[in-house]
Design an enzyme around this catalytic site. Structure first.
Site, PDB file in Angstrom:
ATOM      1  N   ARG A  54     -58.511 -52.021 -32.671  1.00 60.84           N
ATOM      2  CA  ARG A  54     -59.122 -51.184 -31.882  1.00 60.84           C
ATOM      3  C   ARG A  54     -60.273 -51.903 -30.950  1.00 60.84           C
ATOM      4  O   ARG A  54     -60.669 -51.684 -29.975  1.00 60.84           O
ATOM      5  CB  ARG A  54     -60.192 -50.410 -32.743  1.00 60.84           C
ATOM      6  CG  ARG A  54     -59.253 -49.121 -33.374  1.00 60.84           C
ATOM      7  CD  ARG A  54     -59.809 -48.741 -34.730  1.00 60.84           C
ATOM      8  NE  ARG A  54     -59.355 -49.745 -35.519  1.00 60.84           N
ATOM      9  CZ  ARG A  54     -58.151 -49.584 -36.262  1.00 60.84           C
ATOM     10  NH1 ARG A  54     -57.476 -48.280 -36.172  1.00 60.84           N
ATOM     11  NH2 ARG A  54     -57.420 -50.392 -36.987  1.00 60.84           N
ATOM     12  N   THR A  55     -60.906 -52.851 -31.622  1.00 61.49           N
ATOM     13  CA  THR A  55     -61.871 -53.752 -30.886  1.00 61.49           C
ATOM     14  C   THR A  55     -61.418 -54.427 -29.710  1.00 61.49           C
ATOM     15  O   THR A  55     -61.894 -54.417 -28.744  1.00 61.49           O
ATOM     16  CB  THR A  55     -62.589 -54.519 -31.861  1.00 61.49           C
ATOM     17  OG1 THR A  55     -63.027 -53.914 -33.020  1.00 61.49           O
ATOM     18  CG2 THR A  55     -63.816 -55.248 -31.288  1.00 61.49           C
ATOM     19  N   LYS A  82     -53.535 -76.125 -33.635  1.00 65.41           N
ATOM     20  CA  LYS A  82     -53.354 -77.650 -33.829  1.00 65.41           C
ATOM     21  C   LYS A  82     -54.766 -78.278 -34.032  1.00 65.41           C
ATOM     22  O   LYS A  82     -54.960 -79.760 -34.164  1.00 65.41           O
ATOM     23  CB  LYS A  82     -52.851 -78.203 -32.506  1.00 65.41           C
ATOM     24  CG  LYS A  82     -51.557 -77.685 -31.719  1.00 65.41           C
ATOM     25  CD  LYS A  82     -51.238 -78.180 -30.468  1.00 65.41           C
ATOM     26  CE  LYS A  82     -50.367 -77.283 -29.775  1.00 65.41           C
ATOM     27  NZ  LYS A  82     -50.513 -77.563 -28.317  1.00 65.41           N
ATOM     28  N   ARG A 104     -64.542 -62.725 -32.127  1.00 65.61           N
ATOM     29  CA  ARG A 104     -64.311 -62.069 -33.670  1.00 65.61           C
ATOM     30  C   ARG A 104     -63.956 -63.279 -34.213  1.00 65.61           C
ATOM     31  O   ARG A 104     -62.922 -64.073 -33.894  1.00 65.61           O
ATOM     32  CB  ARG A 104     -63.101 -60.773 -33.656  1.00 65.61           C
ATOM     33  CG  ARG A 104     -62.797 -60.864 -35.293  1.00 65.61           C
ATOM     34  CD  ARG A 104     -62.150 -59.547 -35.295  1.00 65.61           C
ATOM     35  NE  ARG A 104     -62.745 -58.462 -35.273  1.00 65.61           N
ATOM     36  CZ  ARG A 104     -62.525 -57.158 -35.394  1.00 65.61           C
ATOM     37  NH1 ARG A 104     -61.202 -56.918 -35.979  1.00 65.61           N
ATOM     38  NH2 ARG A 104     -63.155 -56.114 -35.196  1.00 65.61           N
ATOM     39  N   HIS A 134     -71.127 -56.381 -37.029  1.00 65.57           N
ATOM     40  CA  HIS A 134     -70.133 -55.707 -35.955  1.00 65.57           C
ATOM     41  C   HIS A 134     -70.757 -54.652 -35.172  1.00 65.57           C
ATOM     42  O   HIS A 134     -70.758 -53.652 -34.998  1.00 65.57           O
ATOM     43  CB  HIS A 134     -68.907 -55.137 -36.649  1.00 65.57           C
ATOM     44  CG  HIS A 134     -67.798 -55.032 -35.814  1.00 65.57           C
ATOM     45  ND1 HIS A 134     -67.823 -54.886 -34.426  1.00 65.57           N
ATOM     46  CD2 HIS A 134     -66.647 -54.320 -36.167  1.00 65.57           C
ATOM     47  CE1 HIS A 134     -66.447 -54.398 -34.103  1.00 65.57           C
ATOM     48  NE2 HIS A 134     -65.716 -54.254 -35.104  1.00 65.57           N
TER      49      HIS A 134
HETATM   50  N1   CP Z   1     -62.951 -51.240 -36.390  1.00 65.50           N
HETATM   51  C1   CP Z   1     -62.674 -52.220 -36.120  1.00 65.50           C
HETATM   52  O1   CP Z   1     -63.182 -53.151 -35.947  1.00 65.50           O
HETATM   53  O2   CP Z   1     -61.120 -52.206 -36.089  1.00 65.50           O
HETATM   54  P1   CP Z   1     -59.954 -53.524 -35.659  1.00 65.50           P
HETATM   55  O3   CP Z   1     -60.080 -54.554 -36.709  1.00 65.50           O
HETATM   56  O4   CP Z   1     -58.951 -52.623 -35.266  1.00 65.50           O
HETATM   57  O5   CP Z   1     -60.814 -54.123 -34.338  1.00 65.50           O
END
Ligand code: CP
Length: 321
Positions: A54-55, A82, A104, A134
């Protein structure tokens, strides 16, 4: 503000400005024009050291709808395998002219390090760091709450929101507690004691160990994924017992207020923290959360980048008022 690393980076007025901007972008996107020239010539890099559906996709869609160029970079298949360091990765992105890096990372604080070290001049946006935060997930959740509970403008004053399940490993929970309280909502965290972090009392939210004791009084329930991949120990006796005590099912949904909504950040463990029929019920806004994620991420990119010169300079802008 130049970066979005934590909900603490936003004042209440700035958070509301992100929500209002997302609402306006969403409204404009419903028209015939789906793409805006706002970020033409800017480059957004998606730097994902952990998996995401999603993100990552919604940041990519958001950047493209604002006409930015997008570079997707995942740890798998890159020189990170590496042994390349975060610093050298950042210097490489800087050389490519990244105006924003959406990161992320499995380590809490990695986006902060990227921003603090000034290895690159662009904006850093936290797309989830370890068990820490998040922030764009919390913003899209607040946006969804505002749309559904009749408070399309302003704050979330008067709402009571339950966050249920694996709070211990959840960056979504931490960002949501910070943002929901900033916007005036009351939050109750519901979990077995083993899945609550040390020091949770300092978060300012209520804590309960009983879903059934709270469910009738909440306006929204946010189910959290049981994060098995972060569990190095036994946190509950069996999955069946966890579902019985902390899982959402139709019987529990039927005991909620008539206009209360069901949320989940995804990905879901259907049959564990949420039954399949609950996830697909008319109360569920889970798919809508994903769609709202694009509007929120467009708003964040727009507010961070639209007033800046390209990445060669180190200019800053204010988000919001
Ligand atoms: N909610 C969320 O962060 O989903 P993803 O891990 O798919 O990005």
């Amino acid at each position: 503000m130049k970066h979005l690393l934590s909900i603490n980076d936003l004042s209440k007025a700035e958070a509301i400005n992100v929500l209002d901007t997302a609402a306006e972008l969403s409204r404009l996107s419903e028209g015939t024009v789906k793409k805006f020239p706002t970020l033409r010539g800017r480059t957004v890099v998606n730097l994902f050291f952990e998996d995401s559906t999603r993100t990552r996709i919604s940041f990519e869609a958001a950047a493209k709808r604002l006409s930015a160029d997008v570079i997707n970079f995942s740890a798998k298949g890159s020189s990170l395998s590496k042994g390349e360091s975060l610093k050298d990765t950042a210097l490489t992105l800087q050389a490519m002219g990244a105006d924003a890096v959406v990161i992320r990372h499995g380590a809490s604080g990695a986006p902060h390090q990227l921003a603090r070290q000034q290895w690159m001049t662009g904006s850093v946006i936290n797309a989830g760091d370890g068990t820490h935060e998040h922030p764009t997930q919390a913003l899209l959740d607040a946006f969804t709450l505002r749309r559904h509970l009749g408070q399309d403008a302003g704050d979330l004053q008067g709402l009571r929101v339950a966050i249920v399940g694996d709070v211990l490993h959840s960056r979504v929970a931490r960002s949501n507690v910070l943002l929901l309280q900033k916007l005036g909502a009351k939050v109750v965290l519901i979990a077995p004691p083993t899945l609550l972090p040390v020091g949770v009392a300092s978060w300012g939210a209520e804590v309960s160990y009983s879903l059934d004791a709270e469910i009738e009084s909440v306006d929204a329930i946010m189910m959290l994924r049981v994060q098995r991949e972060r569990m190095d120990d036994l946190y509950f006796p069996t999955e069946r017992e966890y579902s019985r005590n902390f899982g959402l099912n139709l019987e529990r949904i039927n005991s909620m207020k008539s206009d209360a909504i069901v949320m989940h950040p995804g990905p879901m463990n259907r049959g564990l923290e949420i039954s399949a029929d609950s996830a697909d019920s008319t109360r569920s806004v889970i798919v809508e959360q994903v769609a709202n994620g694009v509007s929120i991420r467009m708003a964040v990119l727009y507010l961070l980048l639209s007033g800046t010169a390209r990445s060669e300079s180190n200019s800053t802008i204010e988000v919001g008022v």
